[in-house]
Design an enzyme around this catalytic site. Sequence first.
Site, PDB file in Angstrom:
ATOM      1  N   HIS A   1       0.873  -1.317   0.040  1.00  0.00           N
ATOM      2  CA  HIS A   1       0.038  -0.106   0.101  1.00  0.00           C
ATOM      3  C   HIS A   1       0.809   1.392  -0.115  1.00  0.00           C
ATOM      4  O   HIS A   1       1.794   1.402   0.942  1.00  0.00           O
ATOM      5  CB  HIS A   1      -0.905   0.028   1.148  1.00  0.00           C
ATOM      6  CG  HIS A   1      -2.148  -0.790   1.084  1.00  0.00           C
ATOM      7  ND1 HIS A   1      -3.190  -0.522   1.937  1.00  0.00           N
ATOM      8  CD2 HIS A   1      -2.420  -1.862   0.206  1.00  0.00           C
ATOM      9  CE1 HIS A   1      -4.150  -1.764   1.317  1.00  0.00           C
ATOM     10  NE2 HIS A   1      -3.587  -2.446   0.422  1.00  0.00           N
TER      11      HIS A   1
ATOM     12  N   TYR B   1      -8.996   5.221   7.947  1.00  0.00           N
ATOM     13  CA  TYR B   1      -9.306   5.617   9.297  1.00  0.00           C
ATOM     14  C   TYR B   1     -10.305   6.669   9.497  1.00  0.00           C
ATOM     15  O   TYR B   1     -10.044   7.687   8.835  1.00  0.00           O
ATOM     16  CB  TYR B   1      -8.008   5.926  10.035  1.00  0.00           C
ATOM     17  CG  TYR B   1      -6.878   4.895  10.228  1.00  0.00           C
ATOM     18  CD1 TYR B   1      -6.545   4.082  11.295  1.00  0.00           C
ATOM     19  CD2 TYR B   1      -5.848   4.634   9.154  1.00  0.00           C
ATOM     20  CE1 TYR B   1      -5.672   3.302  11.440  1.00  0.00           C
ATOM     21  CE2 TYR B   1      -5.260   3.849   9.288  1.00  0.00           C
ATOM     22  CZ  TYR B   1      -4.996   2.944  10.368  1.00  0.00           C
ATOM     23  OH  TYR B   1      -3.901   2.070  10.561  1.00  0.00           O
TER      24      TYR B   1
ATOM     25  N   PRO C   1      -3.879  -0.325  18.928  1.00  0.00           N
ATOM     26  CA  PRO C   1      -3.803  -0.718  17.533  1.00  0.00           C
ATOM     27  C   PRO C   1      -3.903   0.273  16.596  1.00  0.00           C
ATOM     28  O   PRO C   1      -3.795   0.004  15.527  1.00  0.00           O
ATOM     29  CB  PRO C   1      -4.860  -1.763  17.378  1.00  0.00           C
ATOM     30  CG  PRO C   1      -5.702  -1.628  18.443  1.00  0.00           C
ATOM     31  CD  PRO C   1      -5.350  -1.040  19.571  1.00  0.00           C
TER      32      PRO C   1
ATOM     33  N   LYS D   1       1.347  -0.890  15.205  1.00  0.00           N
ATOM     34  CA  LYS D   1       2.713  -1.031  15.687  1.00  0.00           C
ATOM     35  C   LYS D   1       2.923  -2.218  16.424  1.00  0.00           C
ATOM     36  O   LYS D   1       4.160  -2.433  16.741  1.00  0.00           O
ATOM     37  CB  LYS D   1       3.097   0.098  16.357  1.00  0.00           C
ATOM     38  CG  LYS D   1       3.246   1.520  15.697  1.00  0.00           C
ATOM     39  CD  LYS D   1       4.168   1.286  14.380  1.00  0.00           C
ATOM     40  CE  LYS D   1       4.203   2.451  13.357  1.00  0.00           C
ATOM     41  NZ  LYS D   1       4.744   1.739  12.296  1.00  0.00           N
TER      42      LYS D   1
ATOM     43  N   TYR E   1       4.346   6.137  10.374  1.00  0.00           N
ATOM     44  CA  TYR E   1       3.407   4.915  10.026  1.00  0.00           C
ATOM     45  C   TYR E   1       4.386   4.028   9.390  1.00  0.00           C
ATOM     46  O   TYR E   1       4.252   2.715   9.739  1.00  0.00           O
ATOM     47  CB  TYR E   1       2.243   5.466   9.429  1.00  0.00           C
ATOM     48  CG  TYR E   1       1.077   4.446   9.185  1.00  0.00           C
ATOM     49  CD1 TYR E   1       0.228   4.408   9.908  1.00  0.00           C
ATOM     50  CD2 TYR E   1       1.227   3.490   8.259  1.00  0.00           C
ATOM     51  CE1 TYR E   1      -0.778   3.595   9.926  1.00  0.00           C
ATOM     52  CE2 TYR E   1       0.215   2.839   8.071  1.00  0.00           C
ATOM     53  CZ  TYR E   1      -1.063   2.551   8.924  1.00  0.00           C
ATOM     54  OH  TYR E   1      -1.931   1.596   8.790  1.00  0.00           O
TER      55      TYR E   1
END
Length: 391
Positions: free
Chosen positions: A72, A200, A292, A296, A384
């Site tokens: 991604h 998200y 979560p 990570k 990220y």
Amino acid sequence: MRTQVAIIGAGPAGLLLGRLLSLQGIDTVILERRSADYVLGRIRAGVLDRASLVALREAECDQRMKAEGLFHDGFDIVAGERRFHIDLKGLTGEQVIVYGQTEVTHDLMEARRAEGTPTFYEAEALDVSGIEDGPVEIVYEHGGARHTLSCDYVAGCDGFYGVASKAIPADLRRTFERVYPFGWLGLFADVEPCSHELIYANHTNGFALASMRSHTRSRYYIQCPIDIDLADWPDERVWDELAIRLGPQAAANMKRAPAIEKSVAPLRSFVAEPMRHGRLFLAGDAAHIVPPTGAKGLNLASADVLALARALTAQIREGTSTLIDTYSANRLAEIWKVERFSWWMTMLLHRFSDREDFNARIQMAELDYLAGSRAAQLALAENYVGLPLAG
Ligand code: APR
Ligand code: PHB
């Protein structure tokens, strides 16, 4: 029985450590309290960052991940009416890989089986002794009897509820914890994902996440009170809530199907210091937990294990103690950055109060800033995809 490094726990941390040490010619024995099927049946997160990619490559266990994982370039954030993209690749030059933790565990188990290195399943470690002045011994229960495993070093990869950390004297151990006042209701379904990347969402009803494991399997989450009764949450209610929180574009593309799994998980931040005492080393969830939201947990365990495998190899093969001596301090410096990031993502995206209060306004301002500022997006993106690994 005797080995050089005794590993407690056959989650991703323990299996990865065992594999990296085997490749260096170091003997290990893994003790795992559950059965192999149980370990493989646990549903966990699914986004790999830089640390896990490097770890799986060094473990020579990345073939299937490279072939079947979904690479991604970014993800979307939905905030109220607005949906914007975080271009991880454009901002950092790096991608993340969607590949389930279950698959990672499976690949590492297979590699260990092919090596013929001993793993005892349904073998529960009960006590660890001698980590300060030897001899180092682990008492464990297996097949209805008690046994002793002697070793030079112990790796506590036994998760949040493990026993290894209890061998560190209480007066030397400090813990830091935050328990969030909600959980995530997760749902798996064999349907095409509603978007080609993750979404998200921050909605007045609460957080939501659209994720996936493949082009035909979707993973969704919604924020919920921790004490809900799943009987009050039939699949249709979860799908309806996802459609509201993820916004109209996702709702229009969302395929519904009966859940193949549905469960509620708590959210917690936790760090135990130090990560080493004498001949005992902690790695993964045994030393820290992250909520979560930043994906990570597994990646932090991978980074610990990369550092620990190097440190133990230098000590055992060359007698060089510098890396084992700095393991705890170096890892904790990195871990706290990841704790901060996971906490920040959690604070940014969840609903903490039913009121439109100061915090809710600050959250909206922060999302607005993030939507419009390349600098803010870069700060998110570099965390990220994973901060650079030490060494
Ligand atoms: N004896 C033997 N095994 C034990 C004991 C014990 N006393 N206590 C716990 N274990 C085993 C558990 O059964 C489990 O399989 O240790 C293992 C720990 O594995 P994980 O919980 O998967 O932890 P870790 O390997 O550190 O993986 C980190 O997993 O939990 C997620 O969010 C976390 O993604 C992260 C990753
Ligand atoms: C998941 O796919 O399970 C997942 C993805 C991203 C997260 C958390 C969980 O941040």
